[in-house]
Scaffold this active site. Sequence first.
Site, PDB file in Angstrom:
ATOM      1  CG  ASP A  72      -2.059   0.742   1.047  1.00  0.00           C
ATOM      2  OD1 ASP A  72      -2.279   1.600  -0.098  1.00  0.00           O
ATOM      3  OD2 ASP A  72      -2.826   0.993   2.044  1.00  0.00           O
ATOM      4  CG  HIS A 117      -0.494   2.191  -9.233  1.00  0.00           C
ATOM      5  ND1 HIS A 117      -0.569   1.875  -7.823  1.00  0.00           N
ATOM      6  CD2 HIS A 117      -1.332   2.998  -9.349  1.00  0.00           C
ATOM      7  CE1 HIS A 117      -1.596   2.325  -7.299  1.00  0.00           C
ATOM      8  NE2 HIS A 117      -2.226   3.044  -8.258  1.00  0.00           N
ATOM      9  CG  LEU A 138       9.516 -16.947  -3.616  1.00  0.00           C
ATOM     10  CD1 LEU A 138       9.172 -17.000  -2.202  1.00  0.00           C
ATOM     11  CD2 LEU A 138       9.820 -15.519  -3.942  1.00  0.00           C
TER      12      LEU A 138
HETATM   13  C1  FPP Z   1      -2.579   0.377  -3.179  1.00  0.00           C
HETATM   14  O1  FPP Z   1      -1.788   1.499  -3.034  1.00  0.00           O
HETATM   15  C2  FPP Z   1      -1.534  -0.560  -4.063  1.00  0.00           C
HETATM   16  C3  FPP Z   1      -2.598  -1.009  -5.145  1.00  0.00           C
HETATM   17  C4  FPP Z   1      -4.010  -0.966  -5.173  1.00  0.00           C
HETATM   18  C5  FPP Z   1      -2.017  -1.765  -6.091  1.00  0.00           C
HETATM   19  C6  FPP Z   1      -0.367  -2.421  -5.844  1.00  0.00           C
HETATM   20  C7  FPP Z   1       0.195  -3.080  -6.964  1.00  0.00           C
HETATM   21  C8  FPP Z   1       1.809  -2.844  -7.173  1.00  0.00           C
HETATM   22  C9  FPP Z   1       2.528  -2.438  -5.945  1.00  0.00           C
HETATM   23  C10 FPP Z   1       2.324  -3.403  -8.021  1.00  0.00           C
HETATM   24  C11 FPP Z   1       1.784  -4.729  -8.698  1.00  0.00           C
HETATM   25  C12 FPP Z   1       2.869  -5.524  -9.461  1.00  0.00           C
HETATM   26  C13 FPP Z   1       2.756  -6.364 -10.205  1.00  0.00           C
HETATM   27  C14 FPP Z   1       3.831  -7.054 -10.805  1.00  0.00           C
HETATM   28  C15 FPP Z   1       1.498  -7.148 -10.336  1.00  0.00           C
HETATM   29  P1  FPP Z   1      -2.776   2.475  -3.214  1.00  0.00           P
HETATM   30  O2  FPP Z   1      -2.847   3.058  -4.665  1.00  0.00           O
HETATM   31  O3  FPP Z   1      -3.858   2.720  -2.619  1.00  0.00           O
HETATM   32  O4  FPP Z   1      -1.966   3.983  -2.595  1.00  0.00           O
HETATM   33  P2  FPP Z   1      -2.370   5.221  -1.620  1.00  0.00           P
HETATM   34  O5  FPP Z   1      -3.188   4.368  -0.506  1.00  0.00           O
HETATM   35  O6  FPP Z   1      -1.150   5.861  -1.273  1.00  0.00           O
HETATM   36  O7  FPP Z   1      -3.390   6.176  -2.415  1.00  0.00           O
END
Ligand code: FPP
Length: 258
Positions: A38, A55, A149
Site C-alpha cells: 500500500d 504504481h 519461491l
Molecule cells: C495500493 O496503493 C496499491 C495497489 C492498489 C496496487 C499495488 C500494486 C503494486 C504495488 C504493483 C503490482 C505489481 C505487479 C507485478 C502485479 P494505493 O494506490 O491505494 O496507494 P494510496 O493508499 O497511497 O493511494
Amino acid sequence: MLEKFSKWKQAFHTEEEKQYDRNLDLSRIPKHVAIIMDGNGRWASSRGLPRIAGHREGMKNVNKIVRAANALHVEVLTLYAFSTENWMRPKAEVDFLLSLPERYLKSELPTLIKENVQVRIMGTKEALPVHTIQAVDEAIEKTKHNTGLILNFALNYGSRFEMAEAMKQIALKVESGELRAEDINEDVIGAHLMSCQLKDPDLLIRTSGEIRLSNFMLWQLAYSEFWFTSVLWPDFNENHFREAIATYQNRGRRYGGL
Ligand code: FPP
C-alpha cells in the site's frame, strides 16, 4: 538478461545485508509471507506525480522483495496486486494496474525462471483483460516445474468473494450428495479456497501506515503475525523486509494455546 541476473546477485550480497542476515535465525524464516503493498498513490502525490507513477514504482519494487524472499528461502510470497474493490477506481488507473502483471513479467520472467521461482495467481480471471490473463498464464506454465519461491499474486482477489465461492461449491456438493453437511469442517472449507494448495501465511506485512486487512485472506490470516509499517510500498526495501522477519522471530506463536 545475464547482466540483470548478476545485478540481482550483487545487490543481495552487500556487506550491510550480510550483517542483517546474521541477526536473523535462518532456521525460523516464515514459510509464507503475505504483503499488502500500500502507499503507491501517496508516494506519487508527495512528489507531484500522477498516481500511476507510484504504481509503476511499486511494480519495480516487487523485484527487490522477491529477491530478498528467495534468498532467505521463504517458501511462499503472496502479494496483493489488485483487489475486487479496486475496480471502483477511475478506469485509467484500473487499466494501468491491470497492465502491471504483463509489464512485470515481460521484463522479469526469464530471471524468475532462472531463479527457480514459481509464479501463481490467486483470484478470479473473470473480467480481467485478455492480455493480463495471457501474460500470467504464460508465466504459470513456464515456471510450473520450478521448486524455489512460490510467487503468488493476489490478482482480482477479494476474501469475501473467495469465501462466498467456496460456500457455493460446498453447497453444490451437498445438493448432489457428494458431501454430507455434517462432514463440513475447517479442512473442507480450506480445501475450497483459492489458496487451497498453500499453507496459511505466517506473517502479514502491510505498508503505508494503514492498519486494516482490506478484504485480504481473512480466513487464512487467523493465526498469522501482523507487521505494519508507515513506509510507503515503493520505499519498502530488503532491510524493512528483514526487519519484519526479525520482529516475527521475536514473537511467541501460541495458536490460542499456552
Ligand atoms: C495500493 O496503493 C496499491 C495497489 C492498489 C496496487 C499495488 C500494486 C503494486 C504495488 C504493483 C503490482 C505489481 C505487479 C507485478 C502485479 P494505493 O494506490 O491505494 O496507494 P494510496 O493508499 O497511497 O493511494
